[in-house]
Design a protein around this motif. Sequence first.
Motif, PDB file in Angstrom:
ATOM      1  N   ASN A 138      -9.768  11.435   5.233  1.00  0.00           N
ATOM      2  CA  ASN A 138      -8.344  11.533   5.545  1.00  0.00           C
ATOM      3  C   ASN A 138      -7.618  10.203   5.701  1.00  0.00           C
ATOM      4  OD1 ASN A 138      -8.503  14.335   5.622  1.00  0.00           O
ATOM      5  ND2 ASN A 138      -8.837  14.431   7.830  1.00  0.00           N
ATOM      6  N   ILE A 139      -8.330   9.143   6.045  1.00  0.00           N
ATOM      7  CA  ILE A 139      -7.628   7.952   6.531  1.00  0.00           C
ATOM      8  C   ILE A 139      -6.731   7.292   5.482  1.00  0.00           C
ATOM      9  CG2 ILE A 139      -9.530   6.314   6.092  1.00  0.00           C
ATOM     10  CD1 ILE A 139      -8.689   5.136   8.938  1.00  0.00           C
ATOM     11  N   VAL A 140      -7.195   7.192   4.236  1.00  0.00           N
ATOM     12  CA  VAL A 140      -6.352   6.559   3.212  1.00  0.00           C
ATOM     13  C   VAL A 140      -5.089   7.378   2.931  1.00  0.00           C
ATOM     14  CG1 VAL A 140      -6.215   5.878   0.787  1.00  0.00           C
ATOM     15  CG2 VAL A 140      -8.199   5.213   2.158  1.00  0.00           C
ATOM     16  N   PRO A 141      -5.211   8.699   2.653  1.00  0.00           N
ATOM     17  CA  PRO A 141      -3.973   9.459   2.416  1.00  0.00           C
ATOM     18  C   PRO A 141      -3.054   9.529   3.631  1.00  0.00           C
ATOM     19  CG  PRO A 141      -5.906  10.908   2.441  1.00  0.00           C
ATOM     20  CD  PRO A 141      -6.410   9.510   2.377  1.00  0.00           C
ATOM     21  N   VAL A 142      -3.615   9.509   4.842  1.00  0.00           N
ATOM     22  CA  VAL A 142      -2.782   9.566   6.046  1.00  0.00           C
ATOM     23  C   VAL A 142      -1.992   8.268   6.217  1.00  0.00           C
ATOM     24  CG1 VAL A 142      -2.883   9.518   8.574  1.00  0.00           C
ATOM     25  CG2 VAL A 142      -4.070  11.314   7.321  1.00  0.00           C
ATOM     26  N   VAL A 143      -2.649   7.136   6.036  1.00  0.00           N
ATOM     27  CA  VAL A 143      -1.952   5.851   6.128  1.00  0.00           C
ATOM     28  C   VAL A 143      -0.900   5.742   5.024  1.00  0.00           C
ATOM     29  CG1 VAL A 143      -2.218   3.353   5.881  1.00  0.00           C
ATOM     30  CG2 VAL A 143      -3.832   4.646   7.293  1.00  0.00           C
ATOM     31  N   ASP A 144      -1.249   6.181   3.833  1.00  0.00           N
ATOM     32  CA  ASP A 144      -0.307   6.162   2.715  1.00  0.00           C
ATOM     33  C   ASP A 144       0.927   7.009   3.029  1.00  0.00           C
ATOM     34  OD1 ASP A 144       0.362   5.479  -0.074  1.00  0.00           O
ATOM     35  OD2 ASP A 144       0.112   7.625  -0.419  1.00  0.00           O
ATOM     36  N   ALA A 145       0.697   8.194   3.600  1.00  0.00           N
ATOM     37  CA  ALA A 145       1.810   9.079   3.949  1.00  0.00           C
ATOM     38  C   ALA A 145       2.677   8.470   5.049  1.00  0.00           C
ATOM     39  CB  ALA A 145       1.276  10.439   4.396  1.00  0.00           C
ATOM     40  N   ALA A 146       2.051   7.791   5.995  1.00  0.00           N
ATOM     41  CA  ALA A 146       2.812   7.159   7.074  1.00  0.00           C
ATOM     42  C   ALA A 146       3.731   6.073   6.529  1.00  0.00           C
ATOM     43  CB  ALA A 146       1.861   6.575   8.118  1.00  0.00           C
ATOM     44  N   LEU A 147       3.231   5.301   5.576  1.00  0.00           N
ATOM     45  CA  LEU A 147       4.037   4.238   4.974  1.00  0.00           C
ATOM     46  C   LEU A 147       5.173   4.807   4.128  1.00  0.00           C
ATOM     47  CD1 LEU A 147       1.101   1.867   4.000  1.00  0.00           C
ATOM     48  CD2 LEU A 147       2.837   1.440   5.747  1.00  0.00           C
ATOM     49  N   LYS A 148       4.880   5.865   3.396  1.00  0.00           N
ATOM     50  CA  LYS A 148       5.926   6.474   2.558  1.00  0.00           C
ATOM     51  C   LYS A 148       7.009   7.131   3.419  1.00  0.00           C
ATOM     52  CE  LYS A 148       3.162   7.224  -1.604  1.00  0.00           C
ATOM     53  NZ  LYS A 148       2.458   8.200  -2.464  1.00  0.00           N
ATOM     54  N   THR A 149       6.597   7.764   4.504  1.00  0.00           N
ATOM     55  CA  THR A 149       7.577   8.371   5.408  1.00  0.00           C
ATOM     56  C   THR A 149       8.450   7.297   6.040  1.00  0.00           C
ATOM     57  OG1 THR A 149       6.101  10.215   5.904  1.00  0.00           O
ATOM     58  CG2 THR A 149       7.871   9.803   7.475  1.00  0.00           C
ATOM     59  N   ALA A 150       7.831   6.177   6.436  1.00  0.00           N
ATOM     60  CA  ALA A 150       8.604   5.076   7.003  1.00  0.00           C
ATOM     61  C   ALA A 150       9.584   4.519   5.985  1.00  0.00           C
ATOM     62  CB  ALA A 150       7.654   3.977   7.489  1.00  0.00           C
ATOM     63  N   SER A 151       9.169   4.467   4.737  1.00  0.00           N
ATOM     64  CA  SER A 151      10.049   3.945   3.686  1.00  0.00           C
ATOM     65  C   SER A 151      11.265   4.834   3.489  1.00  0.00           C
ATOM     66  CB  SER A 151       9.278   3.806   2.374  1.00  0.00           C
ATOM     67  OG  SER A 151       9.043   5.067   1.773  1.00  0.00           O
ATOM     68  N   ALA A 152      11.105   6.115   3.760  1.00  0.00           N
ATOM     69  CA  ALA A 152      12.208   7.057   3.571  1.00  0.00           C
ATOM     70  C   ALA A 152      13.197   7.026   4.730  1.00  0.00           C
ATOM     71  CB  ALA A 152      11.659   8.471   3.399  1.00  0.00           C
ATOM     72  N   THR A 153      12.776   6.514   5.887  1.00  0.00           N
ATOM     73  CA  THR A 153      13.649   6.516   7.065  1.00  0.00           C
ATOM     74  C   THR A 153      14.151   5.132   7.435  1.00  0.00           C
ATOM     75  OG1 THR A 153      11.694   6.362   8.490  1.00  0.00           O
ATOM     76  CG2 THR A 153      12.565   8.563   8.067  1.00  0.00           C
ATOM     77  N   HIS A 154      13.507   4.093   6.913  1.00  0.00           N
ATOM     78  CA  HIS A 154      13.897   2.733   7.267  1.00  0.00           C
ATOM     79  C   HIS A 154      14.983   2.232   6.319  1.00  0.00           C
ATOM     80  CE1 HIS A 154      13.502  -0.811   9.529  1.00  0.00           C
ATOM     81  NE2 HIS A 154      12.924  -1.551   8.603  1.00  0.00           N
ATOM     82  N   HIS A 155      15.789   1.292   6.796  1.00  0.00           N
ATOM     83  CA  HIS A 155      16.900   0.790   5.989  1.00  0.00           C
ATOM     84  C   HIS A 155      16.966  -0.733   6.010  1.00  0.00           C
ATOM     85  CE1 HIS A 155      18.366   4.853   5.431  1.00  0.00           C
ATOM     86  NE2 HIS A 155      18.273   5.030   6.724  1.00  0.00           N
ATOM     87  N   SER A 156      15.864  -1.381   5.828  1.00  0.00           N
ATOM     88  CA  SER A 156      15.867  -2.834   5.673  1.00  0.00           C
ATOM     89  C   SER A 156      14.716  -3.225   4.763  1.00  0.00           C
ATOM     90  CB  SER A 156      15.732  -3.528   7.029  1.00  0.00           C
ATOM     91  OG  SER A 156      14.486  -3.252   7.608  1.00  0.00           O
ATOM     92  N   SER A 157      14.823  -4.391   4.163  1.00  0.00           N
ATOM     93  CA  SER A 157      13.837  -4.825   3.188  1.00  0.00           C
ATOM     94  C   SER A 157      12.501  -5.087   3.868  1.00  0.00           C
ATOM     95  CB  SER A 157      14.330  -6.097   2.502  1.00  0.00           C
ATOM     96  OG  SER A 157      13.414  -6.500   1.513  1.00  0.00           O
ATOM     97  N   LEU A 158      11.482  -4.351   3.433  1.00  0.00           N
ATOM     98  CA  LEU A 158      10.184  -4.447   4.086  1.00  0.00           C
ATOM     99  C   LEU A 158       9.085  -3.975   3.147  1.00  0.00           C
ATOM    100  CD1 LEU A 158       8.718  -4.961   6.853  1.00  0.00           C
ATOM    101  CD2 LEU A 158       8.997  -2.515   7.264  1.00  0.00           C
ATOM    102  N   THR A 159       8.017  -4.742   3.051  1.00  0.00           N
ATOM    103  CA  THR A 159       6.827  -4.311   2.330  1.00  0.00           C
ATOM    104  C   THR A 159       5.663  -4.349   3.297  1.00  0.00           C
ATOM    105  OG1 THR A 159       6.063  -6.495   1.624  1.00  0.00           O
ATOM    106  CG2 THR A 159       7.746  -5.421   0.256  1.00  0.00           C
ATOM    107  N   THR A 160       4.545  -3.754   2.884  1.00  0.00           N
ATOM    108  CA  THR A 160       3.391  -3.733   3.776  1.00  0.00           C
ATOM    109  C   THR A 160       2.876  -5.137   4.057  1.00  0.00           C
ATOM    110  OG1 THR A 160       1.980  -3.347   1.854  1.00  0.00           O
ATOM    111  CG2 THR A 160       2.632  -1.429   3.139  1.00  0.00           C
ATOM    112  N   HIS A 161       3.134  -6.067   3.152  1.00  0.00           N
ATOM    113  CA  HIS A 161       2.715  -7.443   3.392  1.00  0.00           C
ATOM    114  C   HIS A 161       3.535  -8.083   4.514  1.00  0.00           C
ATOM    115  CE1 HIS A 161      -0.209  -7.830   0.167  1.00  0.00           C
ATOM    116  NE2 HIS A 161       0.613  -7.131  -0.602  1.00  0.00           N
ATOM    117  N   GLU A 162       4.646  -7.468   4.858  1.00  0.00           N
ATOM    118  CA  GLU A 162       5.471  -7.984   5.948  1.00  0.00           C
ATOM    119  C   GLU A 162       5.191  -7.278   7.268  1.00  0.00           C
ATOM    120  OE1 GLU A 162       9.373  -9.393   3.425  1.00  0.00           O
ATOM    121  OE2 GLU A 162       9.024  -7.248   3.761  1.00  0.00           O
TER     122      GLU A 162
END
Length: 359
Positions: free
Chosen positions: A73-97
């Motif tokens: 589960n861990i890879v798809p769960v982390v991936d989903a968390a990042l994608k959900t954050a991308s849909a709700t956040h409104h500033s320039s951000l990548t995982t490297h940041e």
Amino acid sequence: MSNNNISEEKIISNDSSGEDKTVILAIESSCDETSASVCVDGKILSNIIASQAVHEQYGGVVPELASRAHIQNIVPVVDAALKTASATHHSSLTTHEIDAIAFTQAPGLIGSLLVGAQFAKSLSLALNKPLIAVHHMQAHVLANLIAELRPSFPFLCLTVSGGHTQIVLAHSPLQLEIIGETIDDAAGEAFDKSAKMLGLPYPGGPLIDKYAKQGNAKAFKFAEPQIPGLNFSFSGLKTSVLYSLQKEVKNNPAFIEENLYDLCASIQYTIIHILMKKLKKATEQTGIKQVCIAGGVSANSGLRNALKEYGVKYNWQTFIPAFEYCTDNAAMIAITAYYKYLAGDFAELSISPTARAEW
């Protein structure tokens, strides 16, 4: 373990303000739920949880099966968390940041903890970001800081789960003092073991809560241990339930089936009365009127209602986490890690998870 899916994932942004933000990616894997959360400046942008139904047929969590499920589960769960954050956040951000990677270091099932810890350490190394180790029970307390309406310090928190029952005095986000705890079994275990005696499937605690709503809480009386101070005990209650059921079933084999709702209501009432009696005593001893609950059992409707009633009766200001922040979740790990980040409290890559840990 490959981190390609994570390190290449983009968090989409429309805000180019350029302001520095503190971004935390948190992972929780202490028992049988794999969870990941993204937190920006103390605000939770995602909280993804993958539960494990495989344990139901065994009547409890099987550690080996839990560990294997976390790996899946861990890879798809982390991936989903990042994608959900991308849909709700409104500033320039990548995982490297991302500014730091947080994980549950203790307590919990060691195999489960290892999966989350190794993934977090690998990601920390790959992204060259600091690592933050979080104590699971501290995180439960700080789940009360996620909501916009939050307690001010100092506050009291009744933390109730399957493995712990504590009254915590929170002086600040990182200065938490246990002033009362169980000397034997936890309240959550008392719920689940009582449910098993009633023949209810695992997990039985939520079923007791469900059936209690249709029963008479005063129908049956069970023993309430008299423990001095602010400590708890639930072993005597479980014994009282067992002996009472054995006696009644001997005279009437259909006793449990005929009285299930009343039994559930009476058991729940007794457990909650034990908890609230000690919490009231804690407010009297400390003079603190800011009162919270936390942990898996804080999702229990009877306990939530009892806290509200006590709040009105004794002039407390009460706080109850949203349901998704009561059971094991990464959002509470993220909010705790945020305050640890601000304090510069980082962990070395050599840190190891542990099944038990004092705090």
